[in-house]
Design an enzyme around this catalytic site. Structure first.
Site, mmCIF file in Angstrom:
data_model
loop_
_atom_site.group_PDB
_atom_site.id
_atom_site.type_symbol
_atom_site.label_atom_id
_atom_site.label_comp_id
_atom_site.label_asym_id
_atom_site.label_seq_id
_atom_site.Cartn_x
_atom_site.Cartn_y
_atom_site.Cartn_z
ATOM 1 N N LYS A 61 -20.202 -11.061 17.489
ATOM 2 C CA LYS A 61 -19.819 -9.770 17.166
ATOM 3 C C LYS A 61 -20.317 -9.289 15.792
ATOM 4 C CE LYS A 61 -16.081 -8.579 20.380
ATOM 5 N NZ LYS A 61 -14.514 -8.223 20.232
ATOM 6 N N LYS A 83 -12.462 -20.809 20.493
ATOM 7 C CA LYS A 83 -12.996 -19.520 20.561
ATOM 8 C C LYS A 83 -14.367 -19.698 21.471
ATOM 9 C CE LYS A 83 -14.420 -15.178 18.127
ATOM 10 N NZ LYS A 83 -14.302 -14.465 17.105
ATOM 11 N N HIS A 103 -3.155 -8.721 17.120
ATOM 12 C CA HIS A 103 -4.399 -7.682 16.605
ATOM 13 C C HIS A 103 -3.867 -6.170 16.905
ATOM 14 C CE1 HIS A 103 -6.458 -11.049 15.489
ATOM 15 N NE2 HIS A 103 -7.167 -10.573 15.028
ATOM 16 N N HIS A 153 -3.982 -4.654 13.286
ATOM 17 C CA HIS A 153 -4.918 -3.835 12.954
ATOM 18 C C HIS A 153 -4.262 -2.576 12.379
ATOM 19 C CE1 HIS A 153 -8.962 -5.028 15.004
ATOM 20 N NE2 HIS A 153 -9.057 -5.427 13.764
ATOM 21 N N GLU A 168 -16.464 -9.096 26.109
ATOM 22 C CA GLU A 168 -15.239 -8.843 26.159
ATOM 23 C C GLU A 168 -15.145 -7.775 27.565
ATOM 24 O OE1 GLU A 168 -13.149 -8.078 22.585
ATOM 25 O OE2 GLU A 168 -11.522 -7.082 23.660
ATOM 26 N N ARG A 221 -12.029 -12.404 26.955
ATOM 27 C CA ARG A 221 -12.168 -12.388 25.256
ATOM 28 C C ARG A 221 -10.967 -11.759 24.850
ATOM 29 N NH1 ARG A 221 -17.424 -12.097 21.536
ATOM 30 N NH2 ARG A 221 -16.193 -12.276 19.765
ATOM 31 N N ASN A 230 -7.164 -11.153 20.932
ATOM 32 C CA ASN A 230 -6.686 -10.152 20.305
ATOM 33 C C ASN A 230 -5.170 -10.241 19.869
ATOM 34 O OD1 ASN A 230 -9.004 -8.910 19.705
ATOM 35 N ND2 ASN A 230 -8.742 -7.595 21.834
ATOM 36 N N GLU A 234 -5.450 -16.850 11.704
ATOM 37 C CA GLU A 234 -6.291 -16.812 12.891
ATOM 38 C C GLU A 234 -6.479 -17.992 13.617
ATOM 39 O OE1 GLU A 234 -7.609 -14.015 14.160
ATOM 40 O OE2 GLU A 234 -8.251 -12.834 12.587
HETATM 41 N N1 LIG Z 1 -17.106 -10.382 14.091
HETATM 42 C C1 LIG Z 1 -15.718 -10.844 14.648
HETATM 43 O O1 LIG Z 1 -15.642 -11.304 15.485
HETATM 44 C C2 LIG Z 1 -14.678 -10.935 13.386
HETATM 45 C C3 LIG Z 1 -13.475 -11.558 13.667
HETATM 46 C C4 LIG Z 1 -12.329 -11.591 12.803
HETATM 47 C C5 LIG Z 1 -12.834 -10.958 11.559
HETATM 48 N N2 LIG Z 1 -13.859 -10.261 11.320
HETATM 49 C C6 LIG Z 1 -13.933 -9.383 10.359
HETATM 50 O O2 LIG Z 1 -13.920 -10.379 9.028
HETATM 51 C C7 LIG Z 1 -13.419 -9.720 7.828
HETATM 52 C C8 LIG Z 1 -12.206 -10.636 7.236
HETATM 53 O O3 LIG Z 1 -13.030 -11.785 6.752
HETATM 54 P P1 LIG Z 1 -12.401 -12.415 5.387
HETATM 55 O O4 LIG Z 1 -11.247 -12.416 5.459
HETATM 56 O O5 LIG Z 1 -13.317 -13.632 5.361
HETATM 57 O O6 LIG Z 1 -12.845 -11.324 4.389
HETATM 58 P P2 LIG Z 1 -13.969 -10.928 3.204
HETATM 59 O O7 LIG Z 1 -15.262 -11.586 3.669
HETATM 60 O O8 LIG Z 1 -13.812 -9.513 2.836
HETATM 61 O O9 LIG Z 1 -13.499 -12.137 2.000
HETATM 62 C C9 LIG Z 1 -12.396 -11.777 1.487
HETATM 63 C C10 LIG Z 1 -12.396 -12.096 0.065
HETATM 64 O O10 LIG Z 1 -12.987 -13.562 -0.389
HETATM 65 C C11 LIG Z 1 -13.866 -13.566 -1.143
HETATM 66 N N3 LIG Z 1 -14.531 -14.920 -0.786
HETATM 67 C C12 LIG Z 1 -15.326 -15.329 0.193
HETATM 68 N N4 LIG Z 1 -15.575 -16.638 -0.176
HETATM 69 C C13 LIG Z 1 -14.930 -17.133 -1.034
HETATM 70 C C14 LIG Z 1 -14.878 -18.425 -1.503
HETATM 71 N N5 LIG Z 1 -15.540 -19.552 -1.059
HETATM 72 N N6 LIG Z 1 -14.174 -18.589 -2.624
HETATM 73 C C15 LIG Z 1 -13.396 -17.501 -3.243
HETATM 74 N N7 LIG Z 1 -13.558 -16.111 -2.644
HETATM 75 C C16 LIG Z 1 -14.425 -16.181 -1.569
HETATM 76 C C17 LIG Z 1 -14.751 -12.553 -0.585
HETATM 77 O O11 LIG Z 1 -15.558 -12.224 -1.627
HETATM 78 C C18 LIG Z 1 -13.727 -11.287 -0.461
HETATM 79 O O12 LIG Z 1 -13.333 -10.703 -1.663
HETATM 80 C C19 LIG Z 1 -12.819 -8.347 8.131
HETATM 81 O O13 LIG Z 1 -14.112 -7.468 7.952
HETATM 82 C C20 LIG Z 1 -12.945 -8.422 9.875
HETATM 83 O O14 LIG Z 1 -13.138 -7.286 10.430
HETATM 84 C C21 LIG Z 1 -14.833 -10.276 12.233
HETATM 85 ZN ZN LIG Z 2 -8.787 -11.187 13.443
#
Ligand SMILES: NC(=O)c1ccc[n+]([C@@H]2O[C@H](COP(=O)([O-])OP(=O)(O)OC[C@H]3O[C@@H](n4cnc5c(N)ncnc54)[C@H](O)[C@@H]3O)[C@@H](O)[C@H]2O)c1
Ligand SMILES: [Zn+2]
Length: 347
Positions: free
Chosen positions: A141, A218, A239, A243, A228, A232, A236, A182
């Site tokens: 996704k 997953k 969530h 959310h 989904e 799938r 959630n 997660e």
């Molecule tokens: N596509 C999907 O199936 C799916 C599933 C779950 C979440 N998501 C999406 O994922 C996002 C959340 O992911 P996240 O929590 O990784 O968020 P993010 O990508 O915003 O990362 C969180 C913070 O950590 C920093 N960061 C990344 N790697 C780092 C590292 N190695 N060391 C230090 N800092 C680091 C980033 O720059 C950011 O400031 C949301 O946008 C959510 O909607 C998508």
């Molecule tokens: Zn999630």
């Protein structure tokens, strides 16, 4: 230790292990037409991004480096305009590849770019947060935001996901904990042994075990239901409420999911009679994750949940558990929703 490889049924190869990103050039699917690789990276991961770029350069590719905005700002359509133009100016063609380096916001945004640039080119993800490694980068996704979260996107699985456990092991504790939320969710959805490992080890849980088990869970579900239509939705868990809390309180996704799972546990008790809230809260607390959303107004949360409903669902739906690893998607009534919110101090 040799890298571990999972070939999914939806076209993605996943490679996990220590320092695997330095070998990325040799992991790319073999394709003669690939000349260039664009590395789209978050500003916080310049170290890993430079290693990826160097490895690809050494592999004989022309490397274009593009910095994404940080966090959710990367998922704004306006921010992507600049990215598309950079790729076009650099002459990236249909045979080339986009590599995303960063957390879930980077893989979602770069994945969307790859799904749409020239009507779709090859995508590779190097998730650098635990949350991205076990969740966002897995399952195909991609999405960008439009006021609401993830309203524009495509299902477009990457060709390759490279999970470098050395990078994950160096994460700041709070980011690590968000990923554990997660992964623990994955355990409750379908891997009782993973839940048991968390209950035994708390924050000392071995990362390679978490990555292996949460990713496998997953992948197994996505392979049954990429788009989904059914199972799938189990992913959630936590969530529906999560959310809404994420949006209302500005909580990080992982922390909001932790809180949302507590609400789901209370809903489970009411709907199926299965009690898992005490164990869940104990594990979440030990991981340093929140279990309440005090100060958040029930009216705002319910309004956001109802907005979801207007987008085509019948009644408010939540994932509840009949047991650990036994999820069920159910329609819940107002009283159940209110009780679930009261459990997280939302009135
Ligand atoms: N596509 C999907 O199936 C799916 C599933 C779950 C979440 N998501 C999406 O994922 C996002 C959340 O992911 P996240 O929590 O990784 O968020 P993010 O990508 O915003 O990362 C969180 C913070 O950590 C920093 N960061 C990344 N790697 C780092 C590292 N190695 N060391 C230090 N800092 C680091 C980033 O720059 C950011 O400031 C949301 O946008 C959510 O909607 C998508
Ligand atoms: Zn999630």
């Amino acid at each position: 230790m040799a890298p571990r490889v999972i070939d999914t049924g939806h076209g993605t190869r996943i490679v996990a292990g220590w320092s695997v990103l330095d070998g990325i050039a040799g992991l790319l699917p073999v394709r003669d037409e690939r000349r260039g690789v664009a590395v789209l990276a978050q500003p916080t991961v310049t170290g890993p991004a430079a290693r990826v770029a160097a490895a690809l350069h050494a592999g004989g590719y022309v490397v274009v480096e593009v910095e994404l905005a940080d966090g959710e700002a990367a998922k704004e359509l306006a921010a992507l305009d600049v990215v598309f133009r950079r790729l076009n100016d650099a002459g990236l063609t249909r045979g080339d590849t986009i590599v995303a380096v960063g957390g879930g916001a980077a893989t979602d945004a770069a994945g969307f770019v790859a799904a749409t640039y020239l009507r779709g080119i090859e995508a590779v993800y190097v998730p650098t947060t635990l949350l991205a490694a076990v969740d966002a980068a897995i399952g195909g996704k991609t999405a960008v935001n439009l006021g609401g979260k993830n309203l524009v996107g495509a299902v477009a699985p990457p060709a390759l996901v490279v999970i470098d456990e050395e990078v994950l092991a160096a994460l700041p504790p709070r980011l690590l904990a968000q990923g554990h939320a997660e992964a623990l969710k994955a355990g409750y959805v379908g891997d009782p042994e993973l839940v048991a490992v968390y209950a035994r080890s708390g924050p000392a849980v071995p990362l390679d075990v978490v990555v292996a088990r949460a990713v496998a869970l997953k992948v197994g579900i996505v392979d049954r239901d990429l788009r989904e239509h059914g199972v799938r939705a189990w992913l959630n868990l936590g969530h529906t409420v999560g959310h809404a809390v994420e949006i209302v309180a500005g909580t990080s996704h992982g922390e909001a999911v932790a809180i949302g799972m507590v609400a789901a546990a209370e809903a489970s008790r009411l709907v199926t009679g299965f009690e898992w809230r005490d164990q869940l809260e104990d594990v979440l607390r030990r991981l340093g994750l929140p279990v309440r959303a005090a100060g958040v107004k029930a009216g705002e949360v319910v309004a956001l949940m109802a907005l979801d409903k207007k987008r085509g669902r019948s009644g408010l739906r939540m994932v509840v558990l009949e047991g650990v690893g036994r999820p069920r998607l159910v329609t819940v009534d107002d009283a159940t929703v209110r009780a679930a919110l009261a459990a997280i101090d939302v009135w």
